[in-house]
Structures are given as structure tokens and as C-alpha cells.
Design a protein around this motif. Structure first.
Motif, PDB file in Angstrom:
ATOM      1  N   TYR A 144       0.835  -1.200   0.000  1.00 49.44           N
ATOM      2  CA  TYR A 144       0.000   0.000   0.000  1.00 49.44           C
ATOM      3  C   TYR A 144       0.872   1.253   0.000  1.00 49.44           C
ATOM      4  O   TYR A 144       1.826   1.369   0.786  1.00 49.44           O
ATOM      5  CB  TYR A 144      -0.925   0.007   1.227  1.00 49.44           C
ATOM      6  N   ASP A 145       0.563   2.196  -0.908  1.00 48.92           N
ATOM      7  CA  ASP A 145       1.313   3.448  -1.008  1.00 48.92           C
ATOM      8  C   ASP A 145       0.380   4.588  -0.613  1.00 48.92           C
ATOM      9  O   ASP A 145      -0.566   4.909  -1.338  1.00 48.92           O
ATOM     10  CB  ASP A 145       1.819   3.652  -2.433  1.00 48.92           C
ATOM     11  N   PRO A 146       0.611   5.232   0.539  1.00 44.88           N
ATOM     12  CA  PRO A 146      -0.296   6.308   0.954  1.00 44.88           C
ATOM     13  C   PRO A 146      -0.236   7.526   0.063  1.00 44.88           C
ATOM     14  O   PRO A 146      -1.164   8.346   0.060  1.00 44.88           O
ATOM     15  CB  PRO A 146       0.155   6.624   2.385  1.00 44.88           C
ATOM     16  N   PHE A 147       0.885   7.716  -0.694  1.00 38.77           N
ATOM     17  CA  PHE A 147       1.022   8.901  -1.546  1.00 38.77           C
ATOM     18  C   PHE A 147       0.564   8.656  -2.980  1.00 38.77           C
ATOM     19  O   PHE A 147       0.711   9.529  -3.832  1.00 38.77           O
ATOM     20  CB  PHE A 147       2.478   9.368  -1.563  1.00 38.77           C
ATOM     21  N   GLY A 148       0.022   7.471  -3.268  1.00 37.69           N
ATOM     22  CA  GLY A 148      -0.497   7.206  -4.594  1.00 37.69           C
ATOM     23  C   GLY A 148       0.555   7.196  -5.688  1.00 37.69           C
ATOM     24  O   GLY A 148       0.268   7.577  -6.834  1.00 37.69           O
ATOM     25  N   GLY A 149       1.766   6.783  -5.395  1.00 41.27           N
ATOM     26  CA  GLY A 149       2.822   6.705  -6.398  1.00 41.27           C
ATOM     27  C   GLY A 149       3.574   7.993  -6.649  1.00 41.27           C
ATOM     28  O   GLY A 149       4.470   8.035  -7.513  1.00 41.27           O
ATOM     29  N   TYR A 150       3.277   9.026  -5.918  1.00 41.22           N
ATOM     30  CA  TYR A 150       3.972  10.294  -6.136  1.00 41.22           C
ATOM     31  C   TYR A 150       5.334  10.252  -5.441  1.00 41.22           C
ATOM     32  O   TYR A 150       5.451   9.843  -4.281  1.00 41.22           O
ATOM     33  CB  TYR A 150       3.133  11.452  -5.587  1.00 41.22           C
ATOM     34  N   ASP A 151       6.378  10.688  -6.125  1.00 41.42           N
ATOM     35  CA  ASP A 151       7.755  10.641  -5.627  1.00 41.42           C
ATOM     36  C   ASP A 151       8.143  12.017  -5.113  1.00 41.42           C
ATOM     37  O   ASP A 151       8.070  13.023  -5.844  1.00 41.42           O
ATOM     38  CB  ASP A 151       8.709  10.205  -6.741  1.00 41.42           C
ATOM     39  N   PHE A 152       8.519  12.061  -3.835  1.00 42.77           N
ATOM     40  CA  PHE A 152       8.921  13.325  -3.225  1.00 42.77           C
ATOM     41  C   PHE A 152      10.439  13.504  -3.169  1.00 42.77           C
ATOM     42  O   PHE A 152      10.924  14.448  -2.544  1.00 42.77           O
ATOM     43  CB  PHE A 152       8.356  13.406  -1.787  1.00 42.77           C
ATOM     44  N   VAL A 153      11.175  12.615  -3.753  1.00 45.35           N
ATOM     45  CA  VAL A 153      12.636  12.747  -3.747  1.00 45.35           C
ATOM     46  C   VAL A 153      13.040  13.856  -4.718  1.00 45.35           C
ATOM     47  O   VAL A 153      12.653  13.836  -5.897  1.00 45.35           O
ATOM     48  CB  VAL A 153      13.308  11.418  -4.144  1.00 45.35           C
ATOM     49  N   PRO A 154      13.752  14.868  -4.266  1.00 45.56           N
ATOM     50  CA  PRO A 154      14.137  15.958  -5.171  1.00 45.56           C
ATOM     51  C   PRO A 154      15.078  15.449  -6.256  1.00 45.56           C
ATOM     52  O   PRO A 154      15.946  14.614  -6.027  1.00 45.56           O
ATOM     53  CB  PRO A 154      14.805  16.977  -4.249  1.00 45.56           C
ATOM     54  N   SER A 155      14.890  15.984  -7.481  1.00 44.93           N
ATOM     55  CA  SER A 155      15.714  15.574  -8.626  1.00 44.93           C
ATOM     56  C   SER A 155      16.719  16.638  -9.052  1.00 44.93           C
ATOM     57  O   SER A 155      17.632  16.338  -9.829  1.00 44.93           O
ATOM     58  CB  SER A 155      14.803  15.226  -9.806  1.00 44.93           C
ATOM     59  N   ARG A 156      16.578  17.864  -8.574  1.00 47.82           N
ATOM     60  CA  ARG A 156      17.483  18.926  -8.972  1.00 47.82           C
ATOM     61  C   ARG A 156      18.716  19.016  -8.074  1.00 47.82           C
ATOM     62  O   ARG A 156      19.689  19.687  -8.422  1.00 47.82           O
ATOM     63  CB  ARG A 156      16.759  20.272  -8.986  1.00 47.82           C
ATOM     64  N   TYR A 157      18.662  18.389  -6.936  1.00 50.26           N
ATOM     65  CA  TYR A 157      19.818  18.419  -6.033  1.00 50.26           C
ATOM     66  C   TYR A 157      19.797  17.168  -5.188  1.00 50.26           C
ATOM     67  O   TYR A 157      18.788  16.438  -5.141  1.00 50.26           O
ATOM     68  CB  TYR A 157      19.783  19.673  -5.137  1.00 50.26           C
ATOM     69  N   LYS A 158      20.876  16.919  -4.492  1.00 55.11           N
ATOM     70  CA  LYS A 158      21.016  15.770  -3.624  1.00 55.11           C
ATOM     71  C   LYS A 158      21.796  16.187  -2.395  1.00 55.11           C
ATOM     72  O   LYS A 158      22.886  16.770  -2.493  1.00 55.11           O
ATOM     73  CB  LYS A 158      21.744  14.612  -4.332  1.00 55.11           C
ATOM     74  N   VAL A 159      21.229  15.908  -1.243  1.00 54.31           N
ATOM     75  CA  VAL A 159      21.844  16.283   0.025  1.00 54.31           C
ATOM     76  C   VAL A 159      22.738  15.140   0.471  1.00 54.31           C
ATOM     77  O   VAL A 159      22.261  14.010   0.671  1.00 54.31           O
ATOM     78  CB  VAL A 159      20.778  16.599   1.086  1.00 54.31           C
ATOM     79  N   HIS A 160      24.020  15.408   0.626  1.00 50.58           N
ATOM     80  CA  HIS A 160      24.980  14.410   1.069  1.00 50.58           C
ATOM     81  C   HIS A 160      25.112  14.469   2.580  1.00 50.58           C
ATOM     82  O   HIS A 160      24.969  15.525   3.202  1.00 50.58           O
ATOM     83  CB  HIS A 160      26.343  14.655   0.411  1.00 50.58           C
ATOM     84  N   SER A 161      25.384  13.321   3.164  1.00 53.80           N
ATOM     85  CA  SER A 161      25.580  13.261   4.610  1.00 53.80           C
ATOM     86  C   SER A 161      26.956  13.808   4.963  1.00 53.80           C
ATOM     87  O   SER A 161      27.904  13.744   4.185  1.00 53.80           O
ATOM     88  CB  SER A 161      25.446  11.811   5.089  1.00 53.80           C
ATOM     89  N   GLY A 162      27.063  14.362   6.141  1.00 49.24           N
ATOM     90  CA  GLY A 162      28.343  14.888   6.609  1.00 49.24           C
ATOM     91  C   GLY A 162      28.575  16.345   6.280  1.00 49.24           C
ATOM     92  O   GLY A 162      29.685  16.852   6.520  1.00 49.24           O
TER      93      GLY A 162
END
Length: 369
Positions: free
Chosen positions: A274-292
């Protein structure tokens, strides 16, 4: 040899209220015949509105059955009649007298507000009636005579109006009585209808149950049942097991089947979790946050117990800062001015900000990676 009455033997004149009228008590002695309730438990005291002197029923019958007679109380010269005697409603005869006088005054001064031109005139009328009542109840002998004469004069001068208002009052009371009686009758009819409906439901339930049991016992016998509205439906029974699956010697129990019902389709089983967001992807595609990632201004909060213990995360702060920085990309002011029907400028701005942050719509956006 005279005998002094004890504590339990006291007459009606032993205790008097502030108005000077004697009190009626169950242990009183009749002032006329000196009979006590102790010797006659059925003794009843009566009063006459002419003088409000109490005496027992035996004295009233003995003195006034033959016709009018003078009050037996010493110093009272009122002529009393048998039909004027009644039982006192209040224990204090002063209160009984005041209630009777007010009832008499209200029967004469029975004008209502609609009979006067202004509210001030009606209030002055009420004040005059109250002053007259006070003189009759608590006034001196002169005031009482004047108030009595004023009452009689008013009754003679306004007799047609008094009779009209009395008739209107009786009609209003009759209407109120009829309305209350009609409401009680309606409530009774509703209760009877509710009881009958419950009984009919119980009988219908019992009959349906008996019909189902009879159809199961008789196998393929047809049963006639009534639907709502008086329409009959044919309910037939069929064999539960087919010829190939039936065992020799086994008993086939029929099942009820109703004709004309629509076939119910089972909903398709969902594929995957079950997907509560209906398949919508909230992962940003224009940037990526690195750890540290670190910053001199954030190093202090990274080791501060007040922030770490409470569950504060620096990664959340960095992700929110990056989202707010890239949320404005893809938003054009000129496009917001040309908003179509059904969308507001705020909705267009929010949609453009989401597209800029996630990058779901292709275009010439920047990709810092």
C-alpha cells in the motif's frame, strides 16, 4: 372545682398571626362546642368568608342548616349562611382571607393591556388595583369601607366590559384545555402506533424465520413471501451439492436463491504494498543532500544536548534550506498573470514550486549535481 387545661389543650385563640386571625391546627378545639380532635378524630373545621371564624362541621350543621344565623363568636354580628362555609386551604387564615380578596378584586378589575391606549395608562391601572387590594387586606376600618365602596362602584360602571373580559377569559381557558387534550390524544395515538409497529415487526420476523426453516426442511418446496408494498416474490430452493460431488446416502440441504439480483463484482486485489502517496515521488531531482555536510554556525548545535536530546536533526535543517532555495525555480511572474479559469495565482505558484523542487516536468532547469 375547675381544671386548668394542660399543654396539650389549647383553643383556636391561643396562637394568632400578625394579622390577628386564628390559626387552624389539627389539635385545635372548636370554640363553639369545645370539642377536641382527640375525642373526635373525624372533626373538620370550616370557615365563612364573611368573618373567617372557624368552627367544627357539627356546629355549622346545627346552627345554619335551618337558615341564616348570627356568627356564634362573641362580638361578631355577621349573618352567615350554610352555603358560604368552606374548608380552609391555608393554615393561616390571614393568608386565606388575602387570597379570597385578591380573587374577588381580580374578577372585577379584569381589564387587559389591549383595553388601554398607552402602556403608562395600563401601569397606572395596575397600581390603582394594587392600592385598592392593600386597603381591603391591611387597611383600617375606614379604608376598608372606602375600598369596598370603590370596588362596588367600579363593578356597576364597567359591568359590560367586565362580562366581556370574563367571557374572553373563559374562552381562552377552554381553548387551552382543548389544546392540551388534543396534544395528549396525539401523544397517546403515537404511543399506540409505535407499539403496533413493534408487534408487527416481531410477527413478520417470526413468520420469515418459520418460512425459512420450513423451506430448508422440505427441500425444493416453493415458498411465497410478501415484500414491502404487498408484492409477492417467489423464493425457490435448490440442491447445494451437484450430482458429481454428492455422496451416496448423504442428505442434500437446499439453499435459498432470489431471482433478479445483480451479480456483485469483487474488487481487484491491489498489486504490491500500500502506497499512501499514490505513487507520487517526493525525492528531489534537482539536487542531492549528502551526509556529513557541515557549517561553522551549525557545529555548536551538533554537540549541544539541548538540541540533540530533543530529537533535533541537522540533516532536516539542511534539507529544508535546500528545498526553499530551489523551490523558486520554474516560477515565472508573467505566466502567473495569465491564469486560466479554475486556478488561482497561489495554486499556480505552488504547482510551479513543486515542479521546480522535484523536477517532474522536463525543461532547461539547472542540475547542481
Amino acid at each position: 372545682m375547675s381544671r386548668r387545661p394542660g399543654a396539650g389543650y389549647y383553643t383556636a385563640t391561643a396562637a394568632k398571626p400578625s394579622g390577628g386571625m386564628p390559626l387552624i391546627d389539627k389539635n385545635d378545639m372548636c370554640p363553639v362546642c369545645k370539642m377536641m380532635r382527640y375525642l373526635n378524630p373525624d372533626m373538620e373545621f370550616l370557615i365563612n368568608p364573611e368573618c373567617y371564624h372557624s368552627m367544627c362541621t357539627g356546629c355549622v350543621n346545627r346552627l345554619f342548616n335551618d337558615g341564616p344565623n348570627q356568627c356564634p363568636y362573641a362580638g361578631c354580628h355577621k349573618t352567615l349562611r350554610r352555603k358560604g362555609f368552606k374548608s380552609a386551604f391555608f393554615g393561616d387564615l390571614a393568608v386565606e382571607r388575602e387570597v379570597d380578596l385578591r380573587r374577588r378584586v381580580n374578577s372585577v378589575f379584569n381589564q387587559v393591556e389591549d383595553d388601554f391606549e398607552t402602556l403608562r395608562d395600563y401601569n397606572n391601572y395596575l397600581q390603582m388595583v394594587e392600592d385598592l387590594t392593600f386597603d381591603l387586606v391591611n387597611g383600617t376600618e375606614t379604608k376598608r369601607r372606602e375600598a369596598e365602596a370603590q370596588l362596588l362602584q367600579w363593578e356597576m360602571d364597567h359591568k359590560p366590559d367586565i362580562e366581556r373580559n370574563r367571557k374572553a377569559g373563559r374562552e381562552a381557558e377552554e381553548q387551552t384545555r382543548r389544546r392540551l387534550q388534543a396534544e395528549q390524544e396525539l401523544a397517546r395515538q403515537r404511543r399506540i402506533a409505535a407499539i403496533q409497529e413493534q408487534e408487527e415487526e416481531k410477527l413478520a420476523l417470526v413468520r420469515n424465520r418459520e418460512a425459512v426453516l420450513d423451506s430448508m426442511a422440505t427441500g425444493g418446496q416453493r415458498v411465497q413471501l410478501k415484500k414491502r408494498g404487498g408484492v409477492k416474490a417467489d423464493i425457490t430452493t435448490a440442491a447445494a451439492a451437484s450430482a458429481g460431488s454428492s455422496l451416496p446416502g448423504s442428505l442434500d440441504v437446499g439453499k435459498l436463491s432470489i431471482r433478479g439480483l445483480k451479480e456483485k463484482k469483487k474488487p481487484a486485489a491491489p498489486e504490491g504494498p500500500y502506497d499512501p502517496f499514490g505513487g507520487y515521488d517526493f525525492v528531489p531531482s534537482r539536487y542531492k543532500v549528502h551526509s556529513g555536510l557541515g557549517h561553522p554556525l551549525l557545529e555548536h548545535f551538533e554537540h549541544d544536548r539541548a538540541h540533540v536530546t530533543g530529537g533535533y536533526s541537522l540533516e532536516e535543517f539542511t534539507a529544508r534550506a535546500m528545498f526553499e532555495a530551489f523551490a523558486g525555480l520554474g516560477v515565472f511572474i508573467e505566466d502567473e498573470k495569465e491564469v486560466g479559469i479554475g486556478l488561482s495565482a497561489g495554486e499556480v505558484t505552488g504547482m510551479a514550486a513543486g515542479i521546480a523542487a522535484t523536477g517532474h516536468v522536463g525543461g532547461g532547469g539547472m542540475d547542481p549535481r
